[in-house]
Design an enzyme around this catalytic site. Structure first.
Site, PDB file in Angstrom:
ATOM      1  N   HIS A 165      38.428  42.724  37.608  1.00  0.00           N
ATOM      2  CA  HIS A 165      39.119  42.245  36.408  1.00  0.00           C
ATOM      3  C   HIS A 165      38.400  41.028  35.859  1.00  0.00           C
ATOM      4  CE1 HIS A 165      40.949  39.871  39.647  1.00  0.00           C
ATOM      5  NE2 HIS A 165      41.432  39.024  38.744  1.00  0.00           N
ATOM      6  N   HIS A 215      39.138  37.830  35.322  1.00  0.00           N
ATOM      7  CA  HIS A 215      39.324  36.432  35.719  1.00  0.00           C
ATOM      8  C   HIS A 215      38.041  35.866  36.327  1.00  0.00           C
ATOM      9  CE1 HIS A 215      43.996  36.674  35.775  1.00  0.00           C
ATOM     10  NE2 HIS A 215      43.522  36.339  34.594  1.00  0.00           N
ATOM     11  N   ASP A 234      37.162  33.855  38.705  1.00  0.00           N
ATOM     12  CA  ASP A 234      36.851  33.815  40.141  1.00  0.00           C
ATOM     13  C   ASP A 234      36.378  35.164  40.660  1.00  0.00           C
ATOM     14  OD1 ASP A 234      39.586  34.570  39.626  1.00  0.00           O
ATOM     15  OD2 ASP A 234      40.033  34.354  41.768  1.00  0.00           O
ATOM     16  N   HIS A 235      36.344  36.166  39.778  1.00  0.00           N
ATOM     17  CA  HIS A 235      35.848  37.491  40.152  1.00  0.00           C
ATOM     18  C   HIS A 235      34.581  37.898  39.395  1.00  0.00           C
ATOM     19  CE1 HIS A 235      39.457  38.756  42.553  1.00  0.00           C
ATOM     20  NE2 HIS A 235      39.946  37.738  41.871  1.00  0.00           N
ATOM     21  N   HIS A 242      48.391  43.212  37.708  1.00  0.00           N
ATOM     22  CA  HIS A 242      48.091  41.782  37.753  1.00  0.00           C
ATOM     23  C   HIS A 242      48.447  41.205  36.386  1.00  0.00           C
ATOM     24  CE1 HIS A 242      46.333  38.144  39.215  1.00  0.00           C
ATOM     25  NE2 HIS A 242      45.260  38.188  38.454  1.00  0.00           N
ATOM     26  N   ASP A 294      42.929  41.735  42.328  1.00  0.00           N
ATOM     27  CA  ASP A 294      44.241  41.102  42.418  1.00  0.00           C
ATOM     28  C   ASP A 294      45.321  42.128  42.082  1.00  0.00           C
ATOM     29  OD1 ASP A 294      42.731  38.908  42.938  1.00  0.00           O
ATOM     30  OD2 ASP A 294      43.263  37.805  41.117  1.00  0.00           O
ATOM     31  N   HIS A 354      41.269  36.718  49.930  1.00  0.00           N
ATOM     32  CA  HIS A 354      41.721  36.087  48.691  1.00  0.00           C
ATOM     33  C   HIS A 354      42.885  35.131  48.973  1.00  0.00           C
ATOM     34  CE1 HIS A 354      43.197  35.898  44.456  1.00  0.00           C
ATOM     35  NE2 HIS A 354      41.926  36.162  44.150  1.00  0.00           N
TER      36      HIS A 354
END
Length: 313
Positions: free
Chosen positions: A62, A64, A66-67, A140, A210, A269
């Site tokens: 996805h 975001h 942090d990914h 998510h 997530d 995570h």
């Protein structure tokens, strides 16, 4: 088949954990696959046995940061390493746009083809040569996905005794049958499916982005060997912060894995509130209370080898 945990933190890094990235390597090829690529993933790779030069497939769950924030830098470094073989990027369209815009703005020219596949527009089942990937919609705060990865490069064994009993003498046709090719022997059609079989059952893992609703995986877990799922919080802590986070807790994931008889569960995570010596004890206790299978809590640089289940004639 090996899982390489390169980043096991949620949201932001800490001194002991980087943000999300998991590598999958295979026994019969140097090519490997990366699921998610948080910031500084290429630095984590320097401390691992994985080579960016051989990275062939990248799956982003996805949009975001942090990914995915580490992806432009990793691709730029791969370019400087001299890679020329194509790379496949499977990701949400917004992530693809982010990557392409960043490369253009920083004037990076890739010496290899970056073949992009927008998850929203692609088939939900993709074969990339050394593995098969099935895309799983999750829940998510933004569209998020999991990836069911099944190895395909499995050596085949030949039923030599059966061939001999049927009067088929050894020769080059033995090799072709073992490779999975049908042959004609003295006017007789020999089917590879009848005389050769895989050395072991294909290993299968689901690696999730997530996801606040593990039950969305229910239709995908019947044949898997391991589930890799986020456990950002313990159940009590999630109740305190509220379910609006779009994340799961250890209890919820463990209950799901137990109910579906999943043989191995790896949690990752983790919120930064649990980083540090002994800080994950409550997460582990909660998971073990509700799950009886093989449980791991991933640390950065943990490598898990998925065992082979050998097949016989």
């Amino acid at each position: 088949m090996h899982l390489h945990f390169l980043g096991t933190s949620s949201g932001s890094p800490s001194q002991s954990r980087n943000v999300s990235a998991t590598g999958v390597s295979f026994d019969k090829t140097k090519s490997w696959l990366l699921v998610d690529c948080g910031e500084a993933t290429q630095h984590q790779l320097l401390k691992s046995t994985l080579s960016p030069y051989h990275l062939s497939v990248i799956c982003i769950s996805h949009l975001h940061g942090d990914h995915c924030y580490g992806l432009p830098g990793l691709l730029a470094s791969m370019a400087m390493s001299g890679r020329v073989e194509p790379v496949c990027l499977i990701a949400p369209q917004a992530v693809i746009q982010f990557v392409m815009s960043t490369l253009a703005l920083t004037q990076v020219t890739l010496p290899f083809d970056l073949n992009t596949m927008a998850i929203e527009q692609s088939d939900q089942s993709i074969c990339v040569g050394f593995c098969h990937i099935e895309i799983i919609p999750l829940k998510h705060r933004v569209p998020s996905f999991g990836f069911k990865i099944k190895e395909t490069l499995i050596p085949r064994k030949l039923r030599v005794k059966q061939l001999q009993l049927e009067g088929v003498a050894s020769g080059a046709h033995y090799n072709l049958l073992q490779k999975g090719e049908d042959v004609i022997y003295k006017g007789r059609h020999l089917s590879a499916a009848s005389y050769a079989f895989p050395s072991w059952r294909p290993r299968v893992v689901i690696i999730c982005g997530d996801n606040e609703k593990p039950t969305l995986l229910s239709g995908y877990c019947g044949d898997i060997d391991m589930l890799v799922h986020e456990a950002t919080f313990t159940h009590p802590d999630l109740m305190k912060v509220g379910t609006h986070t779009g994340h799961s807790d250890a209890k919820r994931v463990a209950l799901f894995a137990q109910q579906h008889n999943i043989p191995a569960l790896t949690l990752t995570h983790f919120s930064v509130r649990y980083h540090g010596e002994g800080m994950l004890d409550n997460v582990e206790h909660e998971a073990r209370t509700h799950y009886q299978g093989t449980l791991r809590l991933a640390d950065d640089f943990l490598v898990v080898t998925m065992p082979k289940k050998l097949l016989s004639e």
